[in-house]
Design an enzyme around this catalytic site. Structure first.
Site, short mmCIF file in Angstrom:
data_model
loop_
_atom_site.label_atom_id
_atom_site.label_comp_id
_atom_site.label_asym_id
_atom_site.label_seq_id
_atom_site.Cartn_x
_atom_site.Cartn_y
_atom_site.Cartn_z
CG HIS A 90 -0.10 0.25 2.56
ND1 HIS A 90 0.59 -1.01 2.96
CD2 HIS A 90 0.06 1.14 3.16
CE1 HIS A 90 1.12 -0.37 4.24
NE2 HIS A 90 1.18 0.79 4.39
CG ASP A 148 1.99 5.00 4.67
OD1 ASP A 148 1.42 3.91 4.61
OD2 ASP A 148 2.64 5.20 5.44
CG HIS A 205 5.36 1.14 2.84
ND1 HIS A 205 4.74 2.40 2.07
CD2 HIS A 205 4.45 1.10 3.86
CE1 HIS A 205 3.85 2.84 2.87
NE2 HIS A 205 3.80 2.25 4.14
NE ARG A 258 9.39 -4.94 11.36
CZ ARG A 258 8.74 -4.37 10.86
NH1 ARG A 258 7.46 -4.72 10.63
NH2 ARG A 258 8.99 -3.19 10.34
#
Ligand SMILES: C=C1C[C@]23C[C@H]1CC[C@H]2[C@@]12CCC[C@@](C)(C(=O)O1)[C@H]2[C@@H]3C(=O)O
Ligand SMILES: O=C(O)CCC(=O)C(=O)O
Ligand SMILES: [Fe+2]
EC number: 1.14.11.15
Length: 349
Positions: free
Chosen positions: A226, A228, A286, A296
């Site tokens: 996607h 941002d 990204h 994570r």
């Protein structure tokens, strides 16, 4: 009501796309979470690193935005201990058992609380991640549901982090617009009013992401590709790799890993910076991948323009007339909610 609150009100998320899988009790990857990823191996790349304490490096900002749309910042002024506390509190939250986290789940038309990221609705397959979204006073309400007697520390850390991000995002936006040759006057709207809550200050949204250890990371997806919908996003990603960007040189065919640098933050240019810069700054595609051994966590702070402020390409260059029309953030978020990765093209002149 903020632009983000409005977005969720007008474009509710389907209920079955809010509550994530209970990852701790899942030892094999279910078919619902199997993605086929035919792309070549991820490589590492020379993502720019910019020190904010060195004014000479500010000149590199523009180049970094034009060539990469993503860069690391060091000497950003956010203390090591605050970043450490944010990391600890995120792990504390996401390590809670599912039946606790569910108590703070987002409603379909709410922007804040526990759940799956919004873009999940654009994909058939489910992601190997869970999130907690924070905005304004709803933080205390949700934290009380998670820890009835013990939420003060979580709230204090997140509030301190939001303030630090407010300051840092103002500095970054001023620097970036400055690099486009805009004067202080053009930037008037970025100066927060004394209460910090005026309609002329930037709007923000804090998204905490968790990517549990995954039995089959090569077939799973942490966060699907996607761009941002912000002006810019400041990402804390700790020391576990997982963020990948689409290669600017080989779009659509290669991913580049953004390796963590101790103490640094990652800045991701959003679609609105691409529009304001008249297409000069990249809003790079990204995604986040997962791994087999380490849980994570990441914290993404999205900065957007003040409510109802019209933005558009800031260009007086006759050779390069505006390629995007003017818009307010709410309009852009609404377009993204319906057209996802095609939203940007809808605003082309
Ligand atoms: C301020 C923002 C940024 C939004 C839209 C709006 C509220 C929800 C945000 C996120 C947060 C998680 C990743 C993302 C991709 C998602 O699914 O929801 C983001 C999205 C975007 O950048 O488009
Ligand atoms: O977790 C990451 O590294 C990426 C997060 C991200 O892209 C987002 O929250 O928009
Ligand atoms: Fe993102």
């Amino acid at each position: 009501m903020s632009s983000v609150t409005q977005l969720f009100k007008n474009n509710p998320v389907n209920r079955d796309r809010i509550i994530p899988l209970d990852f701790t009790n899942t030892k094999t990857l279910p078919d619902s979470h199997v993605w086929s990823k035919p792309e070549p191996e991820t490589t590492s790349g020379p993502i720019p690193v910019i020190s904010l304490s060195n004014p000479e490096e500010h000149g590199l900002l523009r180049q970094a935005c034009e060539e990469w749309g993503v860069f690391h910042i060091t000497d950003h002024g956010v203390s090591h201990s605050l970043l450490h506390n944010v990391d600890c509190q995120m792990k504390r939250l996401f390590s809670l058992p599912m039946h606790r986290k569910i108590l703070a789940v987002r409603s379909p038309d709410e922007s804040t609380g526990y759940g799956v990221v919004r873009i999940s609705m654009f994909y058939d397959k489910l992601m190997w991640s869970e999130g907690f979204s924070v905005m304004g006073s709803s933080l205390r309400r949700h934290a009380t549901l998670l820890w009835p007697d013990d939420h003060a520390e979580f709230c204090n850390v997140m509030e301190e982090y939001q303030k630090a991000m407010d300051d840092l995002s103002h500095r970054l936006i001023s620097m970036l617009m400055g690099s486009l040759g805009l004067t202080h006057e053009d930037l008037g709207w970025l100066v927060p009013d004394k209460t910090g809550s005026g309609t002329d200050s930037i709007q923000s949204f804090l998204q905490l992401n968790s990517y549990p250890v995954c039995p089959d990371p090569h077939l799973a997806m942490g966060l699907a590709p996607h761009t941002d919908s912000s002006l810019l996003t400041i990402l804390y990603q700790g020391n576990i790799p997982g963020l990948e960007i689409e290669s600017p040189q080989e779009e659509g065919s290669r991913w580049i890993g953004v390796e963590p640098i101790e103490g640094s933050l990652v800045v991701i240019m959003g679609d609105l910076s691409h529009i304001i810069s008249n297409g000069q700054f990249r809003s790079t595609m990204h995604r986040a991948v997962v791994n087999k051994t380490h849980h994570r966590v990441s914290a993404a702070y999205f900065a957007g323009p003040p409510k109802n402020l019209q933005i558009g390409p800031l260009t007086s260059d006759k050779n390069h007339p505006p390629i995007y029309r003017r818009l307010i953030w709410e309009e852009y978020l609404a377009a993204k909610a319906t057209h996802f990765n095609k939203a940007l093209t809808l605003f082309r002149c």
